[in-house]
Scaffold this active site. Structure first.
Site, PDB file in Angstrom:
ATOM      1  N   CYS A 193      45.999  40.272   0.793  1.00 53.29           N
ATOM      2  CA  CYS A 193      44.781  39.691   1.378  1.00 53.29           C
ATOM      3  C   CYS A 193      44.400  40.397   2.670  1.00 53.29           C
ATOM      4  CB  CYS A 193      44.975  38.199   1.627  1.00 53.29           C
ATOM      5  SG  CYS A 193      45.781  37.360   0.259  1.00 53.29           S
ATOM      6  N   SER A 239      40.864  28.221   0.486  1.00 55.81           N
ATOM      7  CA  SER A 239      39.744  29.147   0.333  1.00 55.81           C
ATOM      8  C   SER A 239      39.469  29.304  -1.157  1.00 55.81           C
ATOM      9  CB  SER A 239      40.080  30.497   0.970  1.00 55.81           C
ATOM     10  OG  SER A 239      41.261  31.025   0.403  1.00 55.81           O
ATOM     11  N   ILE A 291      37.969  31.199  -4.832  1.00 49.54           N
ATOM     12  CA  ILE A 291      37.984  32.483  -5.545  1.00 49.54           C
ATOM     13  C   ILE A 291      36.593  33.091  -5.347  1.00 49.54           C
ATOM     14  CG2 ILE A 291      38.024  33.492  -7.860  1.00 49.54           C
ATOM     15  CD1 ILE A 291      40.154  31.294  -8.522  1.00 49.54           C
ATOM     16  N   LYS A 327      37.783  30.097   4.362  1.00 55.85           N
ATOM     17  CA  LYS A 327      37.619  28.767   3.785  1.00 55.85           C
ATOM     18  C   LYS A 327      36.205  28.525   3.262  1.00 55.85           C
ATOM     19  CE  LYS A 327      38.447  24.633   2.755  1.00 55.85           C
ATOM     20  NZ  LYS A 327      37.452  24.824   1.716  1.00 55.85           N
ATOM     21  N   HIS A 353      36.760  34.271   0.166  1.00 57.25           N
ATOM     22  CA  HIS A 353      37.893  35.176   0.373  1.00 57.25           C
ATOM     23  C   HIS A 353      38.017  36.181  -0.777  1.00 57.25           C
ATOM     24  CE1 HIS A 353      41.683  36.778   1.472  1.00 57.25           C
ATOM     25  NE2 HIS A 353      42.480  35.855   0.992  1.00 57.25           N
TER      26      HIS A 353
END
Lengths: 181, 390
Positions: free
Chosen positions: B83, B208, B210, B333, B337
């Site tokens: 990430c 968060s 998809i 959030k 993300h």
């Protein structure tokens, strides 16, 4: 008695059956795997080449660990030169660059450090009910991550848990888990 | 090493984006960044793409994006730091420029997570730890890894699920003011508390989403940067560190050691007093993949003392006007993300914050001229702290 291998394949096939049938009908009727996304109206091409993955992992150098599982024991390694302890067991010690490792059996009891309940499951675990995963501090000097067979509302940090090694009910392959003492 | 400036930034609309392919999505950010810097694709000497993939069809995203965006034959690579892939792209591009190898380099991130159904995406990110020892036998999920930290944090310090929800409420509020955010609606603590558990004690509204999205930033060496723009934003320092792959090997679950180390390294290079970093900073973007992650970030970054991060959330000290405004973009959030794009989007957002050009209501007052991005890959597996300055 089917194991996780066949069980999971059957589960995934069943879950995808309707989608596959619709995709096949779409291609047969229009000659194209193309449809409009119902939410946005965007034009989508559905991949006709399915990719299935099943990896071949080497456990050759930790064969003693695998052997231990079949004897219902959990093994870790200790570096014979510097005494570093490894769980998950390592065949090599990066601290002193030695590969001379001793295999030792882990203790049967530990203390709960932290835990969670997996409510939304990955595709390959979706055939299971919600399961508890925890991290348990062992007196041998390392932690073990595993399922905890208990009502999660009864769990507390520091509580004593007992290690079990054996066939996981429902999946019928050997792994390890904890239960409250 | 020479000074490196950000001279152009671009971010796509984040969300569910079945209307575009991966390279088309990348182009949205690439074009905006090129326009912002008044450059053409041919001016970019090298490019670095943050992308994790697996869930999307292209195994060589840097090649596909390079062709579509007219960046080839310039050298392009894809980098991975989970990430934090976006921050690793920025860092690699930074090194190319700082070393003098190139004058103008683009760092971008792009992710199309919705090319696969949700259970497959859950499977892929659940495997992002130590595959054999955490996933194969125990089916941990990404929320599950952070939930292990959340349980430990809450037990140790007495934080509640309502405290975690305060982070979600703040980030949804600022997301509602960011037209590029995935979620455009404010939420309440009650709504958050009522949402379903995904990995107890974390709920859907702690998590968060998809996301499909892209972001791009153009970096330039000092001499070139001053020719391109009157408002260069400088990369003052980047600190990076890694944690263990197995969570079982962590000493402490109430924070992320890698993030603490990355912050220390960045603060030292930037000349920031680690005992009071908020004194130096106007605004921060932190990695709130889950609400607990933002609370741990407050502590790992030194915005709050150990065990007191949740109080910053409870006392609403990370809104504009508080101790330090955090995630005015909506954060992971609410903004969304898109894994590989997130770190680049943080740098793009902070650049626009420092230039004072973001939307009304979510512009931080810029008085000290410094901003911080905290981008974590996996569950503290990778950490990057990047400090920007005017």
């Amino acid at each position: 008695m089917s194991t996780v291998v066949e069980k999971l394949r059957e589960y995934l096939d069943r879950a995808e059956a309707e989608q596959i049938r619709q995709l096949d009908q779409l291609v047969a009727a229009t000659g194209l795997p193309v449809y409009r996304d119902p939410k946005t109206g965007a034009l989508i091409w559905v991949d006709v080449r399915e990719l299935r993955l099943r990896f071949q992992l080497s456990v050759n150098r930790i064969a003693k660990f695998v052997e231990g599982l079949s004897q219902e024991r959990l093994y870790y390694t200790v570096c014979r030169r510097c005494g570093a302890k490894y769980f998950p067991p390592q065949a090599d010690c990066p601290r002193c660059k030695s590969s001379d490792m001793e295999w030792r059996e882990a203790s049967r009891e530990g203390e709960l450090v932290t835990w969670t309940v997996i409510n939304v499951k990955p595709a390959s675990f979706a055939h299971n009910k919600d399961y508890v995963v925890g991290i348990v501090k062992m007196p041998d000097g390392f932690n073990v991550t595993a399922w905890i067979d208990a009502d999660p509302s009864t769990l507390r940090p520091g509580m004593r848990l007992r290690l079990f090694v054996g066939k996981r009910p429902g999946e019928n392959y050997i792994t390890y888990w904890f239960r409250p003492v | 090493m020479r000074r490196v400036a950000i001279v152009g930034v671009g971010v796509s609309k984040f969300g569910y984006r079945p209307d575009v392919s991966l390279p088309e999505l990348a182009w949205e950010a690439v074009k905006e960044a090129l326009d912002d810097a008044r450059l053409d694709a041919k001016d970019v000497e090298a490019y670095v793409v943050g992308n994790v993939g697996g869930w999307s069809s292209e195994p060589l995203p840097a090649v596909v994006v390079g062709e579509y965006c007219g960046l080839a034959p310039s050298s392009g690579i894809r980098v991975e730091a989970a990430c934090a892939s976006g921050s690793s792209a920025v860092r690699t591009a930074y090194h190319m420029v700082a070393s003098g190898e190139a004058d103008i380099v683009m760092a971008m991130g792009v992710e199309k997570m919705n090319e696969s159904p949700t259970p497959t995406v859950v499977e892929f990110i659940g495997r992002a730890g130590n595959y054999f020892w955490e996933f194969e036998n125990f089916g941990l999920t990404f929320p599950g890894y952070y939930a292990l930290h959340a349980t430990a944090y809450m037990n140790k310090y007495g934080a509640t699920e309502a405290d975690l929800c305060e982070v979600a409420v703040k980030n949804h509020y600022y997301g509602s003011l960011n037209p590029k955010a995935q979620f455009q609606k404010p939420i309440t603590v009650e709504e958050c508390l009522k949402s379903k558990y995904v990995a107890w004690p974390l709920k859907l509204y702690d998590s968060s989403p998809i996301t499909d999205g892209s972001a791009a930033v153009i970096l330039a060496g000092e001499e070139v940067a001053k020719k391109i723009t009157d408002t260069p934003v400088w990369i003052k320092a980047i600190g990076a560190a890694n944690g263990t792959s197995n969570l079982s090997k962590r000493e402490d679950f109430a924070g992320l050691e890698a993030a603490r180390l990355a912050a220390q390294r960045a603060y030292r290079r930037a000349g920031i007093d680690p005992s009071e970093p908020v004194k130096h900073l106007d605004v921060a973007e932190v990695h709130d993949c889950f609400t607990i992650a933002e609370i741990m970030a407050y502590e790992d970054l030194g915005f709050a003392k150990r065990g007191e991060g949740y109080k910053l959330a409870r006392e609403k000290q990370t809104y504009i006007g508080g101790v330090i405004p955090v995630n005015l973009s909506g954060g992971l959030k609410a903004k969304g993300h898109p894994i590989g794009a997130t770190g680049v989007a943080m740098i793009a957002e902070l650049t626009r914050q420092l230039r004072q050009e973001v939307e009304r209501g979510r512009q931080a007052p810029i008085r000290k001229g410094m901003a911080l991005a905290h981008n974590v890959g996996g569950t503290g597996h990778y950490a990057f702290v990047t400090v920007l300055s005017l």
